[in-house]
Design a protein around this motif. Structure first.
Motif, PDB file in Angstrom:
ATOM      1  N   CYS A  42      -1.181   5.799   3.134  1.00  8.30           N
ATOM      2  CA  CYS A  42      -2.314   5.068   3.723  1.00  8.30           C
ATOM      3  C   CYS A  42      -2.085   4.792   5.194  1.00  8.30           C
ATOM      4  O   CYS A  42      -2.992   4.367   5.900  1.00  8.30           O
ATOM      5  N   LYS A  43      -0.842   4.953   5.639  1.00  7.91           N
ATOM      6  CA  LYS A  43      -0.517   4.350   6.931  1.00  7.91           C
ATOM      7  C   LYS A  43      -0.611   5.329   8.098  1.00  7.91           C
ATOM      8  O   LYS A  43       0.399   5.849   8.569  1.00  7.91           O
ATOM      9  N   SER A  57      -9.136  -2.901   6.854  1.00 10.18           N
ATOM     10  CA  SER A  57      -7.761  -2.426   6.590  1.00 10.18           C
ATOM     11  C   SER A  57      -7.063  -2.331   7.943  1.00 10.18           C
ATOM     12  O   SER A  57      -6.888  -1.257   8.490  1.00 10.18           O
ATOM     13  N   VAL A  58      -6.641  -3.469   8.443  1.00  6.90           N
ATOM     14  CA  VAL A  58      -6.347  -3.621   9.878  1.00  6.90           C
ATOM     15  C   VAL A  58      -5.097  -2.901  10.366  1.00  6.90           C
ATOM     16  O   VAL A  58      -4.999  -2.533  11.537  1.00  6.90           O
ATOM     17  N   LEU A  98      -9.773   6.721  -2.068  1.00  6.22           N
ATOM     18  CA  LEU A  98      -9.934   5.279  -1.822  1.00  6.22           C
ATOM     19  C   LEU A  98     -10.945   4.969  -0.707  1.00  6.22           C
ATOM     20  O   LEU A  98     -11.584   3.922  -0.712  1.00  6.22           O
ATOM     21  N   THR A 155      -3.687  -8.907   1.153  1.00  7.15           N
ATOM     22  CA  THR A 155      -4.974  -9.057   0.449  1.00  7.15           C
ATOM     23  C   THR A 155      -5.593  -7.688   0.168  1.00  7.15           C
ATOM     24  O   THR A 155      -5.706  -6.862   1.091  1.00  7.15           O
ATOM     25  N   LEU A 162      -3.630  -5.092   2.958  1.00  2.72           N
ATOM     26  CA  LEU A 162      -2.765  -5.283   1.798  1.00  2.72           C
ATOM     27  C   LEU A 162      -1.318  -5.508   2.229  1.00  2.72           C
ATOM     28  O   LEU A 162      -0.556  -6.192   1.548  1.00  2.72           O
ATOM     29  N   ASN A 184     -10.650   2.328   9.853  1.00  4.89           N
ATOM     30  CA  ASN A 184     -10.140   3.610   9.406  1.00  4.89           C
ATOM     31  C   ASN A 184      -9.529   3.314   8.043  1.00  4.89           C
ATOM     32  O   ASN A 184      -8.384   2.916   7.941  1.00  4.89           O
ATOM     33  N   PRO A 185     -10.323   3.447   6.984  1.00  8.66           N
ATOM     34  CA  PRO A 185      -9.845   3.015   5.667  1.00  8.66           C
ATOM     35  C   PRO A 185      -8.729   3.922   5.165  1.00  8.66           C
ATOM     36  O   PRO A 185      -8.548   5.022   5.689  1.00  8.66           O
ATOM     37  N   PRO A 196       0.834  -1.207   0.000  1.00  8.60           N
ATOM     38  CA  PRO A 196       0.000   0.000   0.000  1.00  8.60           C
ATOM     39  C   PRO A 196       0.868   1.255   0.000  1.00  8.60           C
ATOM     40  O   PRO A 196       1.975   1.213   0.511  1.00  8.60           O
ATOM     41  N   PHE A 219      -8.589  -5.590  -0.008  1.00  9.75           N
ATOM     42  CA  PHE A 219      -9.937  -5.744   0.551  1.00  9.75           C
ATOM     43  C   PHE A 219     -11.019  -5.611  -0.523  1.00  9.75           C
ATOM     44  O   PHE A 219     -12.033  -6.324  -0.507  1.00  9.75           O
ATOM     45  N   ALA A 222      -5.245  -1.516  15.826  1.00  7.92           N
ATOM     46  CA  ALA A 222      -5.853  -0.731  16.926  1.00  7.92           C
ATOM     47  C   ALA A 222      -7.284  -1.214  17.198  1.00  7.92           C
ATOM     48  O   ALA A 222      -7.704  -1.359  18.353  1.00  7.92           O
ATOM     49  N   PHE A 223      -8.026  -1.493  16.120  1.00  3.08           N
ATOM     50  CA  PHE A 223      -9.416  -1.921  16.328  1.00  3.08           C
ATOM     51  C   PHE A 223      -9.493  -3.348  16.865  1.00  3.08           C
ATOM     52  O   PHE A 223     -10.402  -3.672  17.636  1.00  3.08           O
ATOM     53  N   TYR A 263      -2.416   5.351  11.806  1.00  2.00           N
ATOM     54  CA  TYR A 263      -3.078   4.369  12.656  1.00  2.00           C
ATOM     55  C   TYR A 263      -3.939   5.048  13.725  1.00  2.00           C
ATOM     56  O   TYR A 263      -3.557   6.073  14.280  1.00  2.00           O
TER      57      TYR A 263
HETATM   58  C1  LIG Z   1      -5.196   4.487   7.569  1.00  2.00           C
HETATM   59  S1  LIG Z   1      -4.497   2.885   7.820  1.00  2.00           S
HETATM   60  C2  LIG Z   1      -5.553   2.329   9.075  1.00  2.00           C
HETATM   61  C3  LIG Z   1      -5.128   1.139   9.789  1.00  2.00           C
HETATM   62  C4  LIG Z   1      -6.044   0.676  10.866  1.00  2.00           C
HETATM   63  N1  LIG Z   1      -7.391   0.433  10.372  1.00  2.00           N
HETATM   64  C5  LIG Z   1      -6.107   1.700  11.999  1.00  2.00           C
HETATM   65  O1  LIG Z   1      -7.105   2.386  12.115  1.00  2.00           O
HETATM   66  O2  LIG Z   1      -5.156   1.835  12.750  1.00  2.00           O
HETATM   67  C6  LIG Z   1      -4.994   2.135   6.368  1.00  2.00           C
HETATM   68  C7  LIG Z   1      -4.566   0.721   6.164  1.00  2.00           C
HETATM   69  O3  LIG Z   1      -5.140   0.307   4.925  1.00  2.00           O
HETATM   70  C8  LIG Z   1      -4.287  -0.618   4.335  1.00  2.00           C
HETATM   71  N2  LIG Z   1      -4.649  -0.703   2.896  1.00  2.00           N
HETATM   72  C9  LIG Z   1      -4.405   0.187   1.922  1.00  2.00           C
HETATM   73  N3  LIG Z   1      -4.958  -0.239   0.764  1.00  2.00           N
HETATM   74  C10 LIG Z   1      -5.571  -1.413   1.039  1.00  2.00           C
HETATM   75  C11 LIG Z   1      -6.359  -2.330   0.274  1.00  2.00           C
HETATM   76  N4  LIG Z   1      -6.603  -2.131  -1.004  1.00  2.00           N
HETATM   77  N5  LIG Z   1      -6.840  -3.419   0.917  1.00  2.00           N
HETATM   78  C12 LIG Z   1      -6.615  -3.639   2.231  1.00  2.00           C
HETATM   79  N6  LIG Z   1      -5.885  -2.811   2.985  1.00  2.00           N
HETATM   80  C13 LIG Z   1      -5.381  -1.708   2.411  1.00  2.00           C
HETATM   81  C14 LIG Z   1      -2.898  -0.061   4.631  1.00  2.00           C
HETATM   82  O4  LIG Z   1      -1.919  -1.079   4.572  1.00  2.00           O
HETATM   83  C15 LIG Z   1      -3.079   0.469   6.046  1.00  2.00           C
HETATM   84  O5  LIG Z   1      -2.712  -0.498   7.000  1.00  2.00           O
END
Ligand SMILES: C[S@@+](CC[C@H](N)C(=O)[O-])C[C@H]1O[C@@H](n2cnc3c(N)ncnc32)[C@H](O)[C@@H]1O
Length: 489
Positions: free
Chosen positions: A6-7, A34-35, A129, A76, A59, A95-96, A2, A78, A39-40, A9
Motif C-alpha cells: 500500500c505504501k 489515506s494520508v 482496495l 484508523t 491505518l 492516493n488510496p 497496512p 478509513f 504529500a497532500f 507515496y
Molecule cells: C498509496 S499510499 C498513499 C499515501 C498518501 N495518500 C500519498 O499519496 O502519498 C496508501 C496509504 O493508505 C494507507 N492505508 C492502507 N489501508 C488503509 C485503510 N484501510 N485505512 C486507512 N489507510 C489505509 C497506507 O498506510 C498508506 O499510507
C-alpha cells in the motif's frame, strides 16, 4: 498494519497539481482518507488551507511530521471510519491503497467488502482496495463537492471498473480522466491515472479524457486546465460579447448536415467491401463519415487515403446514371435486404427519387463534428471531391476567401474566448456524450481574427494539440496567436 504494497507515496508536485485542480472553496472541508507521509497535506498547506479545515486518516500508527497540518487520525481504518462519521466533506483528495482485497487480513477484508456504493451495490468480487476507498469517499462527499484520486491502470482495464466509470459519469457534473503512459511514481510501475470529478450530484454534463506521455505533461495539463477555469468563463464571455468585432458563428460560417444516407450499413463502404462487391470507383463518392475521421487541421487526398487503407468506411455508394448499366452496380442495387441490401422502406430513402442517390451538401470548405470529444473544430477540406455523411457537418465560410483567412476564423472558433461560450450550449445524451447541433453552434459569438497571415501554420499546431487531448493548451495557444503574442514560422 497496512500491507507494504500500500505504501507508495505521491510526489508533492503531483499532489499540488491535483489539489489545485479541485480548487478550494469558502470554508471548504477537505479529507485525505489515506494520508501516508502527508504529500497532500503539504500541498494543501502550500495552497493556504489551515489544519482545522482538513481531516486525514491512515491505518498506519507511526506519526509523521506532517500530521500537524490536519486533524490526523492514525491507526484508523478509513472504510470503517467512513461508516461512523457524521462529517461531510467538500473536497476529497488522495492516493488510496492499491492492493487486492483478497490479500488483506480477515478483518480488513470484511471491512472492505462491507462498503457499499451509492447505487446500493457492493464492492465487486475480486476488486482492489481502491474501489472500496472510492465508494466510501463518495459516501462522505457533500452535494456539489469534488474528488481527485490517483489510481492504478486497472481504472482503465479492469472489468469491474467499467460500471464504476459509468456510475461516476452519472454522479458528477464534470469528470476528467488523465492517463499517463509512464508510471506516475518513481518506485513502482502502478499508478498511472488521475481522476478529477466535480459537481457531485449536480447534474451530468461532461466527461473528458486526456492522454499524457509522462507525469510532467499530466501535471502541466492539470495546471493549465485550472488556469483556464479560474480566468472565469463569465469574464471571458462578458469581454467577448462587449467587443465590437464579435459575430454569431452563423454570420461567419454556414453549417449544414452531411448527407443523410438513411441506411449507413448499405450506402457506406470500406475499400475491402468495395472490392468484395467489385464496385467501380465511378459509382462511389469519397466521404468522411465520423468524428474520428477528422484528425488534423486539414484533410486532403493523402489523409483520406490513410483512412481508406485503414479500411474505414470512406466510400458512399452514389451511382450516377452512366454507371447503372455496370453489372456489379446492378447486382449491388438488387441485393435483397435480408442479405445486406438496402432498407428501402426507411423514411429518408422511400421519400427520395431515385432511392439510391443520397443528396449531398453543396461543395464545402471543411468538416465539423458536433460530437467531438474536443469540442467543435473545423477540419479544412483540401480534397475537392470529398464530402461528408451521417454525423458530420459540412461548413462554408461566408466571406473568408484565402486559406489563411479561413484558418484564422477556425482558430477563433477554438480560442479560449469562444470555448468559454460553449458551456452555455450543447446537449447531453445518455452516456454523458455532449452534442452541438448546427443551430446551437450558430449562436456562439466569435471574435473576428485580428491577424490572418500565417494562420494556416498556427492552426496546424493548435489542432495537433487539440487532437492530442490538450484542449486548454490548444485554446490558449489559439488566443495568444490571434492576439499577436506568439508567432509560428
Ligand atoms: C498509496 S499510499 C498513499 C499515501 C498518501 N495518500 C500519498 O499519496 O502519498 C496508501 C496509504 O493508505 C494507507 N492505508 C492502507 N489501508 C488503509 C485503510 N484501510 N485505512 C486507512 N489507510 C489505509 C497506507 O498506510 C498508506 O499510507
Amino acid at each position: 498494519m497496512p500491507p507494504l504494497s500500500c505504501k507508495v507515496y505521491t510526489p508533492v508536485p503531483l499532489a499540488r497539481a491535483l489539489v489545485g485542480a479541485l480548487g478550494d472553496g469558502e470554508s471548504a472541508k477537505w479529507l485525505e482518507p489515506s494520508v501516508g507521509l502527508g504529500a497532500f497535506l503539504q500541498a494543501l498547506t502550500d495552497l493556504g488551507i489551515p489544519p482545522d479545515r482538513i481531516t486525514a486518516v491512515d491505518l498506519e500508527t507511526t506519526a509523521c511530521p506532517t500530521d500537524r497540518l490536519a486533524n490526523t487520525e492514525r491507526g484508523t481504518d478509513f472504510l470503517d471510519w467512513s461508516r461512523q462519521t457524521s462529517i461531510r466533506f467538500d473536497r476529497i483528495v488522495g492516493n488510496p491503497p492499491y492492493v487486492a482485497i483478497r490479500n488483506l487480513s480477515t478483518r480488513l477484508q470484511a471491512s472492505a467488502l462491507m462498503t457499499t456504493n451509492l447505487f446500493g451495490g457492493g464492492v465487486p468480487k475480486g476488486a482492489n482496495l481502491w474501489v472500496a476507498f472510492l465508494f466510501a469517499s463518495l459516501g462522505v462527499l457533500k452535494t456539489g463537492g469534488a474528488l481527485g484520486f490517483v489510481l492504478p491502470a486497472s481504472w482503465d482495464y479492469a472489468t469491474y471498473a467499467v460500471d464504476i466509470k459509468a456510475g461516476m459519469t452519472c454522479l458528477f457534473a464534470d469528470l476528467e480522466e488523465h492517463r499517463s503512459q509512464r508510471p506516475l511514481f518513481d518506485q513502482v510501475s502502478d499508478g498511472s491515472v488521475v481522476i478529477i470529478a466535480r459537481g457531485f450530484r449536480t447534474g451530468q454534463t461532461s466527461w473528458r479524457r486526456f492522454e499524457h506521455p509522462n507525469r510532467d505533461f499530466l501535471i502541466r495539463c492539470l495546471e493549465l486546465e485550472r488556469h483556464a477555469r479560474t480566468r472565469t468563463n463569465e469574464r471571458l464571455v462578458t469581454s467577448v460579447r462587449s467587443q465590437p468585432d464579435c459575430h454569431p458563428l452563423r454570420e461567419v460560417i454556414d453549417i449544414r448536415l452531411g448527407g443523410v444516407t438513411g441506411d449507413a450499413s448499405y450506402f457506406l463502404l470500406s475499400e475491402s467491401s468495395r472490392r468484395r462487391h467489385k464496385l467501380p470507383i465511378e459509382c462511389l463518392t469519397p466521404v468522411v463519415s465520423r468524428a474520428s475521421h477528422l484528425r488534423g487541421s486539414e484533410i486532403g487526398a493523402r489523409e483520406w487515403r490513410w483512412l481508406l487503407r485503414a479500411d474505414e468506411r470512406t466510400w458512399l455508394f452514389n451511382p450516377p446514371d452512366g454507371c447503372l448499366g455496370h453489372h456489379a452496380v446492378r447486382r449491388y442495387l438488387n441485393i435483397v435486404q435480408s442479405e445486406g441490401g438496402c432498407e428501402r422502406s426507411a423514411f429518408k430513402i422511400r421519400n427520395r427519387d431515385p432511392w439510391y442517390r443520397t443528396p449531398l451538401p453543396i461543395p464545402c470548405d471543411g468538416f465539423l463534428s458536433g460530437m467531438s470529444s474536443h469540442g467543435p473544430w473545423v477540419c479544412l477540406r483540401v480534397m475537392r471531391e470529398l464530402s461528408a455523411t451521417n454525423t458530420l457537418y459540412t461548413i462554408r465560410f461566408r466571406n473568408a476567401r484565402t486559406k489563411d483567412e479561413k484558418a484564422a476564423w477556425a482558430l477563433s472558433l477554438v480560442s479560449e474566448e469562444t470555448r468559454a461560450q460553449l458551456a452555455t450550449i450543447g446537449r447531453v445524451y445518455p452516456g454523458g456524450l455532449k452534442k452541438y447541433e448546427p443551430g446551437d453552434l450558430g449562436r456562439i459569438p466569435v471574435l473576428a481574427p485580428a491577424r490572418v497571415i500565417g494562420a494556416i501554420a498556427a492552426y496546424k499546431r493548435v489542432i495537433t494539440m487539440l487532437c492530442a487531448g490538450h484542449s486548454s493548451l490548444a485554446a490558449e495557444t489559439a488566443s495568444r496567436w490571434l492576439s499577436g503574442r506568439i508567432q509560428f514560422d
